[in-house]
Design an enzyme around this catalytic site. Structure first.
Site, PDB file in Angstrom:
ATOM      1  N   ARG A  76       0.991  -0.911  -0.177  1.00  0.00           N
ATOM      2  CA  ARG A  76       0.263  -0.182  -0.012  1.00  0.00           C
ATOM      3  C   ARG A  76       1.424   0.854   0.069  1.00  0.00           C
ATOM      4  NH1 ARG A  76      -2.929  -3.549   3.249  1.00  0.00           N
ATOM      5  NH2 ARG A  76      -5.179  -4.078   2.324  1.00  0.00           N
ATOM      6  N   HIS A 432     -18.537  46.519  -8.819  1.00  0.00           N
ATOM      7  CA  HIS A 432     -19.041  46.587  -7.530  1.00  0.00           C
ATOM      8  C   HIS A 432     -20.012  45.677  -7.071  1.00  0.00           C
ATOM      9  CE1 HIS A 432     -23.024  48.630  -6.531  1.00  0.00           C
ATOM     10  NE2 HIS A 432     -22.115  49.511  -5.952  1.00  0.00           N
ATOM     11  N   ARG A 595     -14.257  57.420   5.226  1.00  0.00           N
ATOM     12  CA  ARG A 595     -14.230  58.236   3.905  1.00  0.00           C
ATOM     13  C   ARG A 595     -14.667  58.590   3.171  1.00  0.00           C
ATOM     14  NH1 ARG A 595     -12.732  53.414  -1.556  1.00  0.00           N
ATOM     15  NH2 ARG A 595     -15.391  54.367  -1.493  1.00  0.00           N
ATOM     16  N   THR A 745      -6.005  48.559  -1.583  1.00  0.00           N
ATOM     17  CA  THR A 745      -5.584  47.110  -2.606  1.00  0.00           C
ATOM     18  C   THR A 745      -5.996  46.703  -4.310  1.00  0.00           C
ATOM     19  OG1 THR A 745      -5.942  45.509  -1.257  1.00  0.00           O
ATOM     20  CG2 THR A 745      -3.885  46.434  -1.101  1.00  0.00           C
ATOM     21  N   ASN A 746      -7.734  47.086  -3.613  1.00  0.00           N
ATOM     22  CA  ASN A 746      -8.544  46.991  -5.032  1.00  0.00           C
ATOM     23  C   ASN A 746      -7.941  47.850  -6.059  1.00  0.00           C
ATOM     24  OD1 ASN A 746      -9.999  44.737  -3.655  1.00  0.00           O
ATOM     25  ND2 ASN A 746     -11.687  46.645  -3.156  1.00  0.00           N
ATOM     26  N   ASP A 747      -8.356  49.074  -6.161  1.00  0.00           N
ATOM     27  CA  ASP A 747      -7.422  50.121  -6.788  1.00  0.00           C
ATOM     28  C   ASP A 747      -6.034  49.918  -6.964  1.00  0.00           C
ATOM     29  OD1 ASP A 747     -10.160  51.053  -7.834  1.00  0.00           O
ATOM     30  OD2 ASP A 747      -9.769  52.946  -6.494  1.00  0.00           O
ATOM     31  N   CYS A 809      -7.770  48.259   3.584  1.00  0.00           N
ATOM     32  CA  CYS A 809      -8.946  47.976   3.770  1.00  0.00           C
ATOM     33  C   CYS A 809      -9.638  47.561   2.345  1.00  0.00           C
ATOM     34  CB  CYS A 809      -9.908  49.421   3.671  1.00  0.00           C
ATOM     35  SG  CYS A 809      -8.858  50.550   2.876  1.00  0.00           S
TER      36      CYS A 809
END
Length: 853
Positions: A76, A432, A595, A745-747, A809
């Site tokens: 095995r 979005h 913001r 960090t998205n943009d 954020c």
């Protein structure tokens, strides 16, 4: 470094580390050390298996004196990690003419011949590499023409083997074992096997150990058979019985003519081992409990029964759902079988996600219509609707609905709140729709490009021609990205005591703060249920889309005179203040980062001709003026145009109004609770320190005015949302005016890559599949590129201002790998959607434990 034998006997005193002999060998040694009934066995090292694959047969060492006619053996796999897989077991090695005759004395000639015929077929296929179809045709022909005579079948198989290979079937157990070991080793190092295990996370050079064990025949005078058992419920992790037992059987096959399959515990569906052979069942319970103590985990044991005695062939972690994984981890720690640290490390972050949301019953049968990008986890069903208004109407009728859009905009917010799920034809992981759905805890699928939406007819079509109209029922599985026909059974979330206990333990070890993104007081209350460390991002633009506020906002946009613009802002001021009062009251004692307005003004205007006409009527303006103003606000690239701080500088009254609303709300709550409220005011889309200097100056003026008017001392901080590469590179200069930096960090990812986050979904899957990107950079931080910008920004900001606050954020704040990166980067906190906060807390604790912090 210690020398390890090529082949070592498995005993309770032998040293058999998994990195040399594989995990199965290590575990069997532990079980034998505590006296569990484990068949005699030998471990073949990974190094020896590699040599076997090269054609070098190692010295069988202690096996030479063990392998003999009259006994059977199994081989095995024993990989270093079980999920790497490997070749299936080879059973009944040693079976030959002489062994068949010896075994026939105890089990009868027919059963002995059956085992022999099975071994010849297995050996011919896996070792000699003869064609499986040819072997099956031979067996079928023999049984069809001459009846089920295993003796004649053996003669036919031996003749076929010799004709094909020009040599007789080996009768020497030593030769058989050598050839089996070499064949299994070559299977492991074959191209297909290599690709499969790499897909499971195994490294390129992953090695395989092997286990040679005495066969427990599974056939005899008393109760005999084979099975697997665990006494933990798969779904919940609580006490239960799971597994099966096949009487008169061994391995994956059942011996023809006798025996049958049994449930383990009592079951209405059929006979059970507990009822038929209660002594064997009791042995299983006792052995499983002992293995749990030894291995410090809930276990599933593979076992054989010989004349009523249970033999343990292997023990491995029990099968478990995400909910069960959490329950088991906590229970083991509470029972003293593992530490809190080990419990936290044993839970995969995805298990918490599974507990937080509904999911489709694994037993459900359903049809997948199409697949998009899994943007927000959970599963929900509802009737298809195609507009925010239809979703709100559906909610008013207490009907579940799924909102289907090409892509969503801020104007769809109310409809998204009313829906049970969101499906879009376009968009990516940070679009979005995806961001809002994660905040609401709704399942969301984006980038489902196969659907063709016809809004006029209120239906969507699939490539195969099928159409789904408004009112038809579909289900979204936001964990897999599957769009499903109808309404399969769903399993409700269950935030049990173990869930909360585990989260309490994360706080004992994590160093990284975890905040939530919350745009409304309702969001803040939800965040509080997950015991976050504060609000890391309040996007104030979402407060403006309520009907009364949207009208005032549009009046401000259409104002020709400063006094008219200020009048509209004065109408908005008490609305914003009321929201901030409720937000501060909900989060009293915790930080709240607000913001200032970020999106371009055109997003607050209607898009369709019908909506524009309605707006003209509502505002008593000529249609031409409304169309002209909309045209004036149009931008070639609005995401890189007049938005964020640029809007705050060109229309300063907006930021003045928001700052006043924040400070008046803080003063009001301070007076009510007697607790200092210290809001954090964040300026978006900064790229130059002068922008911060100007906006901060105006904020300071407003703060002074409110202090004088209320008599309340205000404490606050002004910071920057770092989402442009220039802001990251110039963070040292910006830090002179900013008390904190929060990385959006998205943009920042979008601008670093030059890649639209809304359009990336159209091709990102292909990029990842072809290895261009290791992972979608909007899903997990690109440490080499975006991560380097963050590292530079952190170093320069700290050099300029040692006490500067540092956070993140973006939606990366809920990704475990990104959380680990932020911990090592030295950030103070991450902020993510409330439903992702538990995952972030666990990931932060796991990173701190692994790094020894």
């Amino acid at each position: 470094m210690a020398d390890f034998a090529d082949i070592a006997e498995i005993t309770g005193t032998a040293t058999l580390p998994a990195e040399h002999y594989g995990i199965r060998a290590e575990i069997l040694g532990k079980l034998m050390a505590q006296g569990l009934p484990v068949p005699r066995g030998f471990a073949v090292s990974k190094a020896a298996v590699h040599q076997l694959a090269l054609g070098n047969v190692p010295d069988l060492g202690p096996l030479k004196d063990v392998l003999k006619q009259g006994a059977l053996y199994s081989v095995r796999r024993s990989p270093e990690q079980r999920n790497w897989g490997g070749p299936r077991a080879m059973l009944n090695i040693g079976m030959c003419d002489r062994t068949r005759d010896i075994l026939a004395r105890d089990m009868g000639l027919e059963r002995a011949n059956d085992l022999y015929s099975r071994f010849i077929r297995s050996y011919a296929q896996k070792v000699a590499r003869l064609d499986e179809d040819d072997l099956e045709e031979l067996v079928e022909a023999e049984f069809t023409n001459r009846g089920r005579d295993y003796g004649r079948l053996i003669d036919a198989l031996l003749e076929f083997y010799e004709d094909e290979l020009d040599e007789p079937f080996p009768q020497d157990p030593v030769v058989q074992m050598q050839q089996v070991l070499r064949a299994v080793a070559r299977m492991w190092e074959g191209t297909t096997a290599r690709i499969l295990r790499q897909a499971r996370g195994a490294p390129m050079d992953a090695g395989l150990g092997l286990i040679i064990q005495d066969m427990v025949a599974g056939s005899g005078a008393g109760e005999c058979g084979v099975g697997s058992a665990q006494f933990t419920a798969l779904a919940t992790g609580t006490q239960g019985t799971h597994g099966r037992y096949i009487s008169e059987s061994q391995g994956h096959d059942s011996i023809t003519g006798r025996g049958g399959e049994f449930y383990l515990g009592r079951d209405l569906r059929g006979p059970s081992l507990e009822e038929v052979v209660p002594d064997v069942f009791a042995q299983l319970q006792d052995l499983t409990a002992q293995a749990r103590e030894i291995l410090r985990d809930e276990v599933l044991i593979q076992f054989s029964v010989q004349d009523g005695k249970v033999w343990v062939l292997d023990a491995r972690p029990a099968e478990r759902s995400g909910r069960a994984e959490v329950e088991i981890a906590v229970q083991l720690a509470q029972d003293g079988l593992q530490s809190k640290e080990a419990a936290l490390l044993s839970v995969t972050p995805g298990s918490l996600t599974e507990m937080l949301h509904r999911h489709i019953d694994p037993k459900a049968q359903y049809e997948v219509l199409t697949q998009g990008i899994a943007a927000s986890p959970g599963a929900n069903c509802g009737k298809v609707v195609f507009s925010a208004e239809a979703a709100q109407a559906s909610a008013a009728r207490n009907e579940n609905c799924i909102l289907v859009r090409s892509e969503t905009s801020p104007e769809d917010i109310r409809g998204m709140h009313s829906a049970q799920g969101i499906l879009t034809a376009r968009g990516g992981i940070t679009s979005h729709a995806a961001v809002i759905a994660r905040g609401l805890g709704l399942p969301c699928i984006v980038g489902a490009s196969d659907i063709d939406i016809d809004f006029r007819r209120k239906r969507f079509a699939l490539p195969d021609g099928r159409k789904f109209s408004e009112g038809d029922t579909i289900t979204l599985d936001g964990a897999t990205g599957e769009v499903i026909a109808g309404a399969p059974d769903l399993i409700e979330p269950d935030l049990s005591g173990a869930f909360n206990t585990l989260l309490d333990w994360t706080d004992e070890f994590r160093k990284l703060g975890v905040r939530a993104n919350a745009d409304t007081p309702t969001d803040a209350r939800l965040a509080q249920t997950f015991r976050v460390d504060g609000i890391g991002l309040c996007r104030t633009e979402h407060m403006f889309f309520e009907p009364g506020r949207l009208t005032a906002m549009r009046e401000m946009i259409f104002a020709d005179q400063d006094r008219d613009r200020q009048a509209a802002l004065d109408r908005l001021l008490p609305m914003q203040r009321a929201d901030f009062v409720e937000l501060f009251e909900t989060m009293v004692g915790l930080p709240v980062c607000i913001r200032l307005l970020d999106p371009p003004l055109h997003e607050f205007l209607p898009q369709s001709p019908q909506e524009i006409r309605s707006l003209a009527e509502a505002m008593d303006l000529p249609l031409a003026k409304v169309l002209g103003r909309a045209e004036d606000l149009k931008q070639y690239n609005p995401m890189l145009g007049l938005r964020g701080v640029r809007l705050g500088l060109t229309v300063p009254g907006i930021y003045d109004m928001q700052a006043r609303a924040i400070f008046e709300a803080a003063a009001q709550v301070q007076k009510k609770f007697g607790t200092q409220i210290k809001p954090e005011i964040m300026i978006p889309l900064v790229s130059a320190n002068k922008e911060v200097e100007i906006v901060k100056g105006r904020v300071d003026v407003v703060a002074s005015e409110v202090q004088m008017a209320t008599g309340q001392r205000l404490e606050y901080s002004v910071g920057v949302m770092v989402e442009t590469p220039r802001a990251a590179l110039k963070s040292g200069q910006i830090a002179q005016y900013a008390e904190f930096l929060s990385f959006g960090t998205n943009d920042l990812t979008q601008m670093t890559y030059g890649l639209s986050r809304d359009d990336a979904g159209r091709f990102m899957r292909a990029y990842v599949n072809r290895g261009v990107f290791a992972e979608d950079p909007f899903h997990s931080i690109d440490e080499d590129g975006v991560g380097e910008l963050l590292s530079i920004a952190v170093a320069r900001a700290k050099e300029a201002r040692g006490d500067i606050g540092l956070g993140l954020c973006g939606e990366h704040g809920g990704d475990p790998a990104s959380v680990a990166f932020c911990h090592r980067l030295g950030l103070d906190y991450v902020s993510c959607s409330a439903y992702r906060a538990p995952v972030a807390r666990l990931a932060a604790a796991q990173t701190a434990i692994r790094d020894g912090d």
